[in-house]
Design a protein around this motif. Sequence first.
Motif, mmCIF file in Angstrom:
data_model
loop_
_atom_site.group_PDB
_atom_site.id
_atom_site.type_symbol
_atom_site.label_atom_id
_atom_site.label_comp_id
_atom_site.label_asym_id
_atom_site.label_seq_id
_atom_site.Cartn_x
_atom_site.Cartn_y
_atom_site.Cartn_z
ATOM 1 N N ALA A 23 -3.238 2.396 -16.454
ATOM 2 C CA ALA A 23 -2.284 1.290 -16.287
ATOM 3 C C ALA A 23 -1.126 1.689 -15.374
ATOM 4 C CB ALA A 23 -1.764 0.834 -17.642
ATOM 5 N N LEU A 24 -0.593 2.898 -15.570
ATOM 6 C CA LEU A 24 0.548 3.350 -14.773
ATOM 7 C C LEU A 24 0.143 3.685 -13.334
ATOM 8 C CD1 LEU A 24 2.456 5.552 -17.375
ATOM 9 C CD2 LEU A 24 3.272 3.431 -16.339
ATOM 10 N N ALA A 25 -1.029 4.256 -13.167
ATOM 11 C CA ALA A 25 -1.506 4.558 -11.809
ATOM 12 C C ALA A 25 -1.693 3.268 -11.008
ATOM 13 C CB ALA A 25 -2.815 5.339 -11.872
ATOM 14 N N MET A 26 -2.266 2.241 -11.642
ATOM 15 C CA MET A 26 -2.460 0.950 -10.967
ATOM 16 C C MET A 26 -1.119 0.251 -10.723
ATOM 17 S SD MET A 26 -5.617 0.799 -10.326
ATOM 18 C CE MET A 26 -5.515 2.580 -10.189
ATOM 19 N N PHE A 27 -0.198 0.410 -11.674
ATOM 20 C CA PHE A 27 1.144 -0.170 -11.528
ATOM 21 C C PHE A 27 1.828 0.374 -10.275
ATOM 22 C CE2 PHE A 27 5.752 0.234 -12.542
ATOM 23 C CZ PHE A 27 6.059 -1.118 -12.558
ATOM 24 N N SER A 28 1.544 1.636 -9.936
ATOM 25 C CA SER A 28 2.139 2.267 -8.754
ATOM 26 C C SER A 28 1.680 1.618 -7.456
ATOM 27 C CB SER A 28 1.777 3.755 -8.715
ATOM 28 O OG SER A 28 2.143 4.385 -9.914
ATOM 29 N N SER A 29 0.575 0.887 -7.503
ATOM 30 C CA SER A 29 0.041 0.262 -6.285
ATOM 31 C C SER A 29 0.888 -0.925 -5.827
ATOM 32 C CB SER A 29 -1.399 -0.197 -6.516
ATOM 33 O OG SER A 29 -1.448 -1.250 -7.462
ATOM 34 N N GLY A 30 1.975 -1.191 -6.529
ATOM 35 C CA GLY A 30 2.866 -2.288 -6.156
ATOM 36 C C GLY A 30 3.368 -2.191 -4.717
ATOM 37 N N ALA A 31 3.475 -0.952 -4.202
ATOM 38 C CA ALA A 31 3.933 -0.753 -2.817
ATOM 39 C C ALA A 31 2.992 -1.443 -1.827
ATOM 40 C CB ALA A 31 4.009 0.736 -2.503
ATOM 41 N N PHE A 32 1.713 -1.430 -2.147
ATOM 42 C CA PHE A 32 0.714 -2.087 -1.294
ATOM 43 C C PHE A 32 0.967 -3.596 -1.253
ATOM 44 C CE2 PHE A 32 -3.406 -4.405 -1.327
ATOM 45 C CZ PHE A 32 -3.755 -4.202 -0.002
ATOM 46 N N GLN A 92 5.564 -4.511 9.118
ATOM 47 C CA GLN A 92 5.725 -3.278 9.892
ATOM 48 C C GLN A 92 4.427 -2.470 9.898
ATOM 49 O OE1 GLN A 92 8.705 -2.639 11.502
ATOM 50 N NE2 GLN A 92 9.388 -4.619 10.731
ATOM 51 N N ALA A 93 4.192 -1.758 10.980
ATOM 52 C CA ALA A 93 2.962 -0.959 11.120
ATOM 53 C C ALA A 93 2.849 0.106 10.030
ATOM 54 C CB ALA A 93 2.925 -0.303 12.502
ATOM 55 N N TYR A 94 3.991 0.770 9.729
ATOM 56 C CA TYR A 94 3.954 1.836 8.720
ATOM 57 C C TYR A 94 3.619 1.287 7.334
ATOM 58 C CZ TYR A 94 8.575 0.600 6.804
ATOM 59 O OH TYR A 94 9.622 -0.049 6.201
ATOM 60 N N PHE A 147 0.712 2.736 4.980
ATOM 61 C CA PHE A 147 0.943 3.126 3.587
ATOM 62 C C PHE A 147 0.067 2.304 2.636
ATOM 63 C CE2 PHE A 147 5.504 4.724 4.550
ATOM 64 C CZ PHE A 147 5.006 5.980 4.855
ATOM 65 N N GLY A 148 -0.097 1.026 2.967
ATOM 66 C CA GLY A 148 -0.938 0.154 2.143
ATOM 67 C C GLY A 148 -2.376 0.630 2.106
ATOM 68 N N VAL A 149 -2.879 1.041 3.277
ATOM 69 C CA VAL A 149 -4.256 1.554 3.372
ATOM 70 C C VAL A 149 -4.402 2.836 2.556
ATOM 71 C CG1 VAL A 149 -5.970 2.555 4.946
ATOM 72 C CG2 VAL A 149 -4.746 0.476 5.603
ATOM 73 N N VAL A 150 -3.382 3.712 2.615
ATOM 74 C CA VAL A 150 -3.407 4.969 1.849
ATOM 75 C C VAL A 150 -3.437 4.677 0.348
ATOM 76 C CG1 VAL A 150 -2.177 7.117 1.321
ATOM 77 C CG2 VAL A 150 -2.252 6.286 3.670
ATOM 78 N N VAL A 151 -2.646 3.682 -0.084
ATOM 79 C CA VAL A 151 -2.642 3.290 -1.500
ATOM 80 C C VAL A 151 -4.027 2.803 -1.921
ATOM 81 C CG1 VAL A 151 -1.776 1.571 -3.164
ATOM 82 C CG2 VAL A 151 -0.177 2.794 -1.692
ATOM 83 N N VAL A 152 -4.658 2.000 -1.065
ATOM 84 C CA VAL A 152 -6.015 1.507 -1.349
ATOM 85 C C VAL A 152 -6.984 2.682 -1.507
ATOM 86 C CG1 VAL A 152 -7.971 0.229 -0.412
ATOM 87 C CG2 VAL A 152 -5.683 -0.750 -0.274
ATOM 88 N N LEU A 153 -6.832 3.707 -0.663
ATOM 89 C CA LEU A 153 -7.679 4.906 -0.763
ATOM 90 C C LEU A 153 -7.458 5.615 -2.101
ATOM 91 C CD1 LEU A 153 -7.322 6.367 2.857
ATOM 92 C CD2 LEU A 153 -9.359 5.304 1.869
ATOM 93 N N GLY A 154 -6.188 5.672 -2.523
ATOM 94 C CA GLY A 154 -5.864 6.273 -3.820
ATOM 95 C C GLY A 154 -6.495 5.514 -4.972
ATOM 96 N N ALA A 191 -3.983 9.278 -8.211
ATOM 97 C CA ALA A 191 -2.653 8.899 -8.715
ATOM 98 C C ALA A 191 -1.560 9.568 -7.889
ATOM 99 C CB ALA A 191 -2.525 9.289 -10.187
ATOM 100 N N LEU A 192 -1.768 10.835 -7.544
ATOM 101 C CA LEU A 192 -0.786 11.570 -6.730
ATOM 102 C C LEU A 192 -0.654 10.953 -5.340
ATOM 103 C CD1 LEU A 192 1.081 14.085 -6.772
ATOM 104 C CD2 LEU A 192 -0.805 15.371 -5.741
ATOM 105 N N VAL A 193 -1.769 10.563 -4.749
ATOM 106 C CA VAL A 193 -1.766 9.906 -3.427
ATOM 107 C C VAL A 193 -0.922 8.623 -3.480
ATOM 108 C CG1 VAL A 193 -3.215 8.599 -1.790
ATOM 109 C CG2 VAL A 193 -3.952 10.850 -2.591
ATOM 110 N N ILE A 194 -1.129 7.824 -4.532
ATOM 111 C CA ILE A 194 -0.394 6.555 -4.677
ATOM 112 C C ILE A 194 1.097 6.816 -4.857
ATOM 113 C CG2 ILE A 194 -0.082 4.503 -6.115
ATOM 114 C CD1 ILE A 194 -3.098 4.749 -6.817
ATOM 115 N N ILE A 195 1.457 7.738 -5.750
ATOM 116 C CA ILE A 195 2.871 7.994 -6.067
ATOM 117 C C ILE A 195 3.606 8.602 -4.885
ATOM 118 C CG2 ILE A 195 4.424 9.360 -7.535
ATOM 119 C CD1 ILE A 195 2.198 8.989 -9.764
ATOM 120 N N VAL A 196 2.975 9.569 -4.191
ATOM 121 C CA VAL A 196 3.593 10.183 -3.003
ATOM 122 C C VAL A 196 3.793 9.135 -1.907
ATOM 123 C CG1 VAL A 196 3.225 11.831 -1.115
ATOM 124 C CG2 VAL A 196 2.802 12.530 -3.479
ATOM 125 N N THR A 197 2.811 8.256 -1.726
ATOM 126 C CA THR A 197 2.922 7.180 -0.725
ATOM 127 C C THR A 197 4.089 6.256 -1.064
ATOM 128 O OG1 THR A 197 0.534 7.242 -0.399
ATOM 129 C CG2 THR A 197 1.688 5.320 0.449
#
Length: 302
Positions: free
Chosen positions: A95-104, A119-121, A125-132, A274-280
């Motif tokens: 639940a918390l890992a998915m909650f972090s995807s809010g940035a996407f 913005q391009a960045y 970042f959105g693509v990186v979150v999807v990968l996570g 989860a780390l990929v999402i949170i770092v992003t």
Amino acid sequence: MPNAKIKHYLHLHLLVFIAGFTAILGKKISIGSSPLVWYRMVIAAILMFLFIKLTKINIKVSKKAVLQFSAAGIIIALHWVTFFESIKQSNVSIALAMFSSGAFFASFIEPIFFKRRIQAYEIIFGVVVVLGVSLILNSELKYINGIVLGLLSALFSTLFAVINGRFIERHKATVISFYEFISGVLFLTVFIYFSGTNFDERFFSLSNEDWIYLFILASVCTAYAFIGAVEVMRYISPFTVILSYNLEPVYGIILALIFFPESEKMSPQFYIGALVIIVTLILDALFKNYKRRKQKTSSIND
């Protein structure tokens, strides 16, 4: 760093810790997600009303504002219901890992509301979150229901944050929250009733343990957390507050491993995702702050 500043930073991290602990309480409380959120919002609304009376805050707003707050209240109710249901369908970590995807979701929702270009960045970042999220999905497919609900929760949370960001420019946070809690209760009352649950003796017959956890959830993790977050922003920059709240999933996942070591132990691939999402998420906040400061500097030079 002055002692007063340290005190406010400690208060901020206490609030982030409380936010992470919310998920633990969600798993501890035995009742369904909709009744859980109904109780949370009822108790929080009562406590918020008492606070308003004690501090003599004027809660009169226009009818248009009431309707706007009501819409936001329904969205936050849906966020909490999907979040707690995600925990019940999977576990706290998912639940918390998915909650972090809010940035996407924010990278697409914010430009629509504030009428600016994407913005391009933000897309990167959105693509990186999807990968996570994909890493987590591939390693924890048995929790697919919890993952989908967690993603919905993140979507509702982002939508709520963007809408509330516009309200806070014109109204006090306590007033906004009070109306949102009231509308959330009304919405959930109708939802629960039409889902076939009666507000009878069984609905209100909870265990002592559930009552205690619900009161902590509504008072400390909701009413106090809402007021405290606004208070701390008087002394600490909004950027630092946002960046610190990005640590909520980290605190929550660590707490979950402490409280529920058997059900919360996940595969290595989950923690990488989860780390990929949170770092992003943290990089996104840092990049936004850098751009904001650069724009301020260029406008001063002009």
